[in-house]
Enzyme design. Sequence first.
Site, PDB file in Angstrom:
ATOM      1  N   GLU A 139     -62.850  -7.232  73.496  1.00  0.00           N
ATOM      2  CA  GLU A 139     -62.578  -5.732  72.658  1.00  0.00           C
ATOM      3  C   GLU A 139     -62.831  -4.255  73.669  1.00  0.00           C
ATOM      4  O   GLU A 139     -62.349  -3.583  72.991  1.00  0.00           O
ATOM      5  CB  GLU A 139     -63.514  -5.499  71.520  1.00  0.00           C
ATOM      6  CG  GLU A 139     -64.965  -5.086  71.608  1.00  0.00           C
ATOM      7  CD  GLU A 139     -65.891  -6.019  72.405  1.00  0.00           C
ATOM      8  OE1 GLU A 139     -65.365  -7.212  72.559  1.00  0.00           O
ATOM      9  OE2 GLU A 139     -67.090  -5.854  72.513  1.00  0.00           O
ATOM     10  N   CYS A 178     -70.798 -11.818  73.000  1.00  0.00           N
ATOM     11  CA  CYS A 178     -72.079 -11.355  73.723  1.00  0.00           C
ATOM     12  C   CYS A 178     -72.967 -11.669  72.738  1.00  0.00           C
ATOM     13  O   CYS A 178     -73.176 -13.085  72.514  1.00  0.00           O
ATOM     14  CB  CYS A 178     -71.828  -9.760  74.226  1.00  0.00           C
ATOM     15  SG  CYS A 178     -73.215  -9.290  75.197  1.00  0.00           S
ATOM     16  N   HIS A 217     -66.472  -9.093  77.021  1.00  0.00           N
ATOM     17  CA  HIS A 217     -66.038  -8.314  75.831  1.00  0.00           C
ATOM     18  C   HIS A 217     -64.448  -7.990  75.773  1.00  0.00           C
ATOM     19  O   HIS A 217     -64.126  -7.252  76.321  1.00  0.00           O
ATOM     20  CB  HIS A 217     -66.895  -7.099  75.710  1.00  0.00           C
ATOM     21  CG  HIS A 217     -68.337  -7.128  75.642  1.00  0.00           C
ATOM     22  ND1 HIS A 217     -68.699  -6.746  74.490  1.00  0.00           N
ATOM     23  CD2 HIS A 217     -69.355  -7.261  76.457  1.00  0.00           C
ATOM     24  CE1 HIS A 217     -70.122  -6.841  74.473  1.00  0.00           C
ATOM     25  NE2 HIS A 217     -70.376  -7.121  75.849  1.00  0.00           N
TER      26      HIS A 217
END
Lengths: 78, 225
Positions: free
Chosen positions: B199, B89, B197
């Site tokens: 994560e 990002c 993302h």
Amino acid sequence: MKVRVHVSLKNGVLDPQGRAIHHALEGLGFSGVNDVRAGRLIELDVDDGVTDEALDEMCRKLLANMVIENYRIEKVAA
Amino acid sequence: MAFRSAVITFPGSNCDRDMAVALEQVSGTPAIRVWHGDADLPDGLDFIALPGGFSYGDYLRSGAMAARSPIMQAVIEAAGRGVPVLGVCNGFQVLTEAGLLPGALMRNASQNFVCRTVPLKVENNRSLFTSGYKAGQTVHIPVAHHDGNYFADEATLDRLEGEGRVAFRYAEPVNGSVRDIAGVLNEAGNVLGMMPHPERAIEPAHGGSDGRALFESALKGLVEA
């Protein structure tokens, strides 16, 4: 010395913000607007000894993203 | 062997903790937290992550200021030595602004912030970051960004495609990115930037765990190296 750096999107790069502004102008009833491109104006106050080369480097290293943007340096009479 | 990873925090980063938690969950070793103003990275790193967020309030251009912060010189040097670097990002925006990856990330074509889980196609599963996926596999990973509209000129795009450097592609329209590109690799294959993302998709409680394989791939790559 006052310097204005005009940063604009390169031709061929889509400008979603310009398009949104265009639509908004049409929404306000303004006709005859063919295209809108949004850019950025950065004003610098620099010592008279700052060279053109240094100004160019400032633009290329930070003020403009050369992948998508062009810049134009304008020196303004004090 | 312990997996020695670092997460860089810039002023305005907000996914740095998520990234550190993901790295620890997958590797079993806590990630080292590094501040943007530091001049040096810890020695012997196996992995560097640039997290999401709004570094420096997105002033000038997203990622522009962070790309010129002191720690980025060290990150650029580490990337040159082959240390794996992942930018997610805002981290992807920082990598393009720093010149570690080609192209630029512009305002979403819709002008809207987009925040949802999107389907991605794994285009290249031979990279350090994607070896745990199947080629052509569709994975579901969240996005949350305003400036994710990837742009590069046609010659650059053709070169990226020809060299297998498009790691992920959106499987549906998301932000107007050219050729639906969601993630790209550098020439050496040790730097990956992506808007989604991973994560945020590590365990079922996140609503999906498709991001986990990305970190597992990097960990596996280290063990085998």
